[in-house]
Write a protein that holds these residues in place. Structure first.
Motif, PDB file in Angstrom:
ATOM      1  N   SER A 153       0.755  -1.228  -0.530  1.00 36.65           N
ATOM      2  CA  SER A 153       0.294  -0.257  -0.123  1.00 36.65           C
ATOM      3  C   SER A 153       0.902   0.773  -0.112  1.00 36.65           C
ATOM      4  O   SER A 153       0.097   2.572  -0.567  1.00 36.65           O
ATOM      5  CB  SER A 153      -1.548   0.181   1.138  1.00 36.65           C
ATOM      6  OG  SER A 153      -0.011   0.445   2.749  1.00 36.65           O
ATOM      7  N   THR A 165      -4.521  -0.721  -1.059  1.00 35.75           N
ATOM      8  CA  THR A 165      -5.158   0.054  -0.393  1.00 35.75           C
ATOM      9  C   THR A 165      -6.435  -0.584  -0.010  1.00 35.75           C
ATOM     10  O   THR A 165      -7.318  -0.884   0.751  1.00 35.75           O
ATOM     11  CB  THR A 165      -5.191   1.403  -0.629  1.00 35.75           C
ATOM     12  OG1 THR A 165      -3.917   1.936  -0.744  1.00 35.75           O
ATOM     13  CG2 THR A 165      -6.063   2.013   0.788  1.00 35.75           C
ATOM     14  N   GLY A 169      -8.432  -1.943   2.508  1.00 38.57           N
ATOM     15  CA  GLY A 169      -9.687  -0.883   3.494  1.00 38.57           C
ATOM     16  C   GLY A 169     -10.936  -1.652   2.992  1.00 38.57           C
ATOM     17  O   GLY A 169     -11.590  -1.828   4.170  1.00 38.57           O
ATOM     18  N   ARG A 181      -4.569   0.059  10.136  1.00 40.06           N
ATOM     19  CA  ARG A 181      -5.042   1.761  10.720  1.00 40.06           C
ATOM     20  C   ARG A 181      -4.565   2.934  10.319  1.00 40.06           C
ATOM     21  O   ARG A 181      -5.203   3.051   9.481  1.00 40.06           O
ATOM     22  CB  ARG A 181      -6.205   1.517  11.757  1.00 40.06           C
ATOM     23  CG  ARG A 181      -7.410   1.135  11.903  1.00 40.06           C
ATOM     24  CD  ARG A 181      -8.087   1.571  13.494  1.00 40.06           C
ATOM     25  NE  ARG A 181      -9.355   0.644  13.553  1.00 40.06           N
ATOM     26  CZ  ARG A 181     -10.417   1.525  14.301  1.00 40.06           C
ATOM     27  NH1 ARG A 181     -10.939   2.945  14.148  1.00 40.06           N
ATOM     28  NH2 ARG A 181     -11.333   0.462  14.108  1.00 40.06           N
ATOM     29  N   LEU A 184      -3.780   2.955   6.323  1.00 39.97           N
ATOM     30  CA  LEU A 184      -4.782   3.672   5.956  1.00 39.97           C
ATOM     31  C   LEU A 184      -4.585   5.110   5.801  1.00 39.97           C
ATOM     32  O   LEU A 184      -4.605   6.059   5.045  1.00 39.97           O
ATOM     33  CB  LEU A 184      -6.317   2.986   6.177  1.00 39.97           C
ATOM     34  CG  LEU A 184      -6.529   1.383   6.213  1.00 39.97           C
ATOM     35  CD1 LEU A 184      -8.219   1.148   6.535  1.00 39.97           C
ATOM     36  CD2 LEU A 184      -6.299   1.420   3.981  1.00 39.97           C
ATOM     37  N   ARG A 187      -2.617   6.622   4.126  1.00 35.64           N
ATOM     38  CA  ARG A 187      -2.850   7.158   2.292  1.00 35.64           C
ATOM     39  C   ARG A 187      -3.915   8.388   2.038  1.00 35.64           C
ATOM     40  O   ARG A 187      -4.558   8.693   0.693  1.00 35.64           O
ATOM     41  CB  ARG A 187      -4.225   5.650   2.106  1.00 35.64           C
ATOM     42  CG  ARG A 187      -2.979   4.115   1.550  1.00 35.64           C
ATOM     43  CD  ARG A 187      -1.825   4.492   0.672  1.00 35.64           C
ATOM     44  NE  ARG A 187      -0.830   5.304   0.221  1.00 35.64           N
ATOM     45  CZ  ARG A 187       0.204   5.381   1.392  1.00 35.64           C
ATOM     46  NH1 ARG A 187       0.544   5.140   1.865  1.00 35.64           N
ATOM     47  NH2 ARG A 187       0.890   7.049   0.992  1.00 35.64           N
ATOM     48  N   LEU A 188      -4.809   8.744   3.513  1.00 31.69           N
ATOM     49  CA  LEU A 188      -5.304   9.652   3.304  1.00 31.69           C
ATOM     50  C   LEU A 188      -4.329  10.966   3.120  1.00 31.69           C
ATOM     51  O   LEU A 188      -5.507  12.022   2.090  1.00 31.69           O
ATOM     52  CB  LEU A 188      -5.984  10.342   4.806  1.00 31.69           C
ATOM     53  CG  LEU A 188      -6.093   9.595   5.040  1.00 31.69           C
ATOM     54  CD1 LEU A 188      -6.748   9.999   7.005  1.00 31.69           C
ATOM     55  CD2 LEU A 188      -7.609   8.742   4.550  1.00 31.69           C
ATOM     56  N   GLU A 190      -2.702  11.673   0.005  1.00 29.91           N
ATOM     57  CA  GLU A 190      -3.230  10.573  -1.536  1.00 29.91           C
ATOM     58  C   GLU A 190      -3.273  11.870  -2.275  1.00 29.91           C
ATOM     59  O   GLU A 190      -4.727  12.567  -1.605  1.00 29.91           O
ATOM     60  CB  GLU A 190      -3.745   9.218  -1.357  1.00 29.91           C
ATOM     61  CG  GLU A 190      -2.431   8.215  -1.085  1.00 29.91           C
ATOM     62  CD  GLU A 190      -1.397   8.291  -2.514  1.00 29.91           C
ATOM     63  OE1 GLU A 190      -1.180   8.645  -3.327  1.00 29.91           O
ATOM     64  OE2 GLU A 190      -0.441   7.492  -2.003  1.00 29.91           O
ATOM     65  N   ARG A 196      -6.930   8.060  -2.399  1.00 26.52           N
ATOM     66  CA  ARG A 196      -7.616   8.340  -1.497  1.00 26.52           C
ATOM     67  C   ARG A 196      -8.757   7.621  -0.515  1.00 26.52           C
ATOM     68  O   ARG A 196      -9.265   7.561   0.966  1.00 26.52           O
ATOM     69  CB  ARG A 196      -8.140  10.037  -1.697  1.00 26.52           C
ATOM     70  CG  ARG A 196      -8.271  10.356   0.250  1.00 26.52           C
ATOM     71  CD  ARG A 196      -8.308  12.018  -0.528  1.00 26.52           C
ATOM     72  NE  ARG A 196      -9.148  12.120  -1.485  1.00 26.52           N
ATOM     73  CZ  ARG A 196      -9.414  12.908  -2.049  1.00 26.52           C
ATOM     74  NH1 ARG A 196      -8.712  13.885  -2.927  1.00 26.52           N
ATOM     75  NH2 ARG A 196     -10.555  13.564  -2.989  1.00 26.52           N
ATOM     76  N   GLU A 198     -10.246   4.954  -1.199  1.00 28.39           N
ATOM     77  CA  GLU A 198     -10.726   3.664  -0.668  1.00 28.39           C
ATOM     78  C   GLU A 198      -9.901   3.433   0.224  1.00 28.39           C
ATOM     79  O   GLU A 198     -10.244   3.169   1.624  1.00 28.39           O
ATOM     80  CB  GLU A 198      -9.400   2.825  -1.391  1.00 28.39           C
ATOM     81  CG  GLU A 198      -9.980   2.549  -3.042  1.00 28.39           C
ATOM     82  CD  GLU A 198     -11.003   1.905  -2.629  1.00 28.39           C
ATOM     83  OE1 GLU A 198     -11.734   1.538  -2.089  1.00 28.39           O
ATOM     84  OE2 GLU A 198     -11.248   1.131  -4.258  1.00 28.39           O
ATOM     85  N   ALA A 199      -9.136   4.938   1.111  1.00 34.59           N
ATOM     86  CA  ALA A 199      -8.376   4.953   2.442  1.00 34.59           C
ATOM     87  C   ALA A 199      -9.357   5.226   3.587  1.00 34.59           C
ATOM     88  O   ALA A 199      -9.660   4.801   4.467  1.00 34.59           O
ATOM     89  CB  ALA A 199      -7.080   5.618   2.602  1.00 34.59           C
TER      90      ALA A 199
END
Length: 276
Positions: A153, A165, A169, A181, A184, A187-188, A190, A196, A198-199
Motif C-alpha cells: 500500500s 489499499t 480497506g 488502520r 490507511l 494514504r489520506l 494521497e 484516498r 479507498e483509504a
C-alpha cells in the motif's frame, strides 16, 4: 468467414486461440473462459504442461487457464492440485508478465501455500509483478499476507498502491488492527482520488474518527468520487449531511454518472434516517 463460437471449438483449437493477439486480446480471453467452463482432466493436463513451456506466452496462458478452471465445481482437492502445478513453476519463473499471471492465478485459487511463495516477489522491480502479488494475496488474512499488503500500500506505483489499499480497506473489512488502520491513515494524503477514497472508505467502515475531517474537506472542496460518498454513509456521522446535500444540488441528472447519483442519494437517505 466468421470464426466459429468458442463453444464449438475443440480443446486444441481453444488453446491455440488463447495465444492470439496481445495479453488482453478479447478473443484469447473468450477462449480462456471457454476452457474454464469446459474443465476436465484434458484441459488441466494441457494447461499444466504449458507451465513448463519454453514460450513465455504459453506459460502465462497456462496460468490463466488454471486460475479459474472448473470454477463452478472446484473441490479443495482440485485447488490443491492446481496449486501443486503452479508453485514450482512460479519458483523458477523469470518473465514479469508470466509472474503476474501466476500470482493472480494463485489468488483465484486461494490456497494458503501461496502466501510464502509470493512474499519474495513483493519487492520485485517490475510493478506488474507487484500488482500480481496484491492479487495473489488479496483473499488471505494471515499476518504475513496482511503485512505484505500494508507494505504494498506504500508502493511507488499508483496502481499497486490503489489495489493494496482497496484490499486492506474494503475487502479485508473484517480485519481491524492498529497497524492496518495506520496504513490507511497514511494514504489520506494521497493526491490520487481513488487511493484516498479507498483509504477513507476503509477507515469509515471501521468507524475511525480520523476519517471525518479529511472526508469533510473532500466533500466540500475536492474531486468527489463514489468511494467518498460510500465512506460518508459508512461513517454514519450526520454532520456530513450538509456537504452531501450541497453535492446533490450540483448533480446534473443528464451529465453525471447514474451510479454516483444513486450512491449519493442513498447516503443522504441513510444519514437523514439517523438524524431523526
Amino acid at each position: 468467414m466468421d470464426s466459429p463460437p468458442e463453444a464449438d471449438l475443440s480443446t486444441d483449437e481453444l488453446f491455440a486461440r488463447t495465444l492470439q493477439g496481445d495479453e488482453e486480446d478479447a478473443g484469447a480471453w473468450r477462449a480462456i473462459w471457454q476452457l474454464h467452463h469446459r474443465g476436465g482432466e484434458d484441459v488441466f493436463q494441457r494447461a499444466a504442461a504449458w507451465l513448463q513451456s519454453s514460450s513465455a506466452k504459453e506459460r502465462g496462458r497456462g496460468a490463466n487457464v488454471l486460475a479459474q478452471l472448473d470454477f463452478r465445481n472446484r473441490s479443495p482437492e482440485l485447488v490443491a492440485r492446481f496449486t501443486d502445478a503452479l508453485l514450482p513453476a512460479l519458483a523458477k519463473e523469470q518473465d514479469a508478465a508470466v509472474l503476474e499471471a501466476m500470482a493472480a492465478a494463485l489468488g483465484h485459487l486461494g490456497d494458503p501455500r501461496a502466501v510464502p511463495a509470493l512474499l519474495p516477489l513483493k519487492d520485485h522491480p517490475d510493478a506488474h509483478v507487484r500488482f500480481g502479488v496484491v492479487m495473489g494475496l488479496s483473499g488471505h488474512r494471515d499476518a504475513q499476507a496482511l503485512q505484505a499488503l500494508i507494505h504494498l500500500s506504500r508502493d511507488f506505483d499508483e496502481t499497486v498502491r490503489e489495489w493494496a489499499t482497496f484490499t486492506l480497506g474494503s475487502q479485508a473489512r473484517e480485519v481491524d488492527t492498529l497497524e492496518l488502520r495506520e496504513a490507511l491513515v497514511e494514504r489520506l494524503s494521497e493526491d490520487h482520488p481513488k487511493i484516498r477514497g479507498e483509504a477513507l472508505l476503509g477507515l469509515a467502515l471501521r468507524k475511525d474518527a480520523r476519517a471525518l475531517e479529511p472526508l469533510r474537506r473532500v466533500l466540500e472542496e475536492g474531486v468527489v468520487t463514489t468511494l467518498d460518498v460510500e465512506a460518508a454513509q459508512a461513517l454514519e456521522d450526520v454532520s456530513l449531511l450538509p456537504p452531501l446535500r450541497e453535492l446533490r444540488e450540483s448533480v446534473n441528472e443528464e451529465d453525471d454518472d447514474p451510479e454516483f447519483r444513486a450512491v449519493l442519494f442513498e447516503a443522504i437517505h441513510v444519514l437523514e434516517s439517523l438524524s431523526r
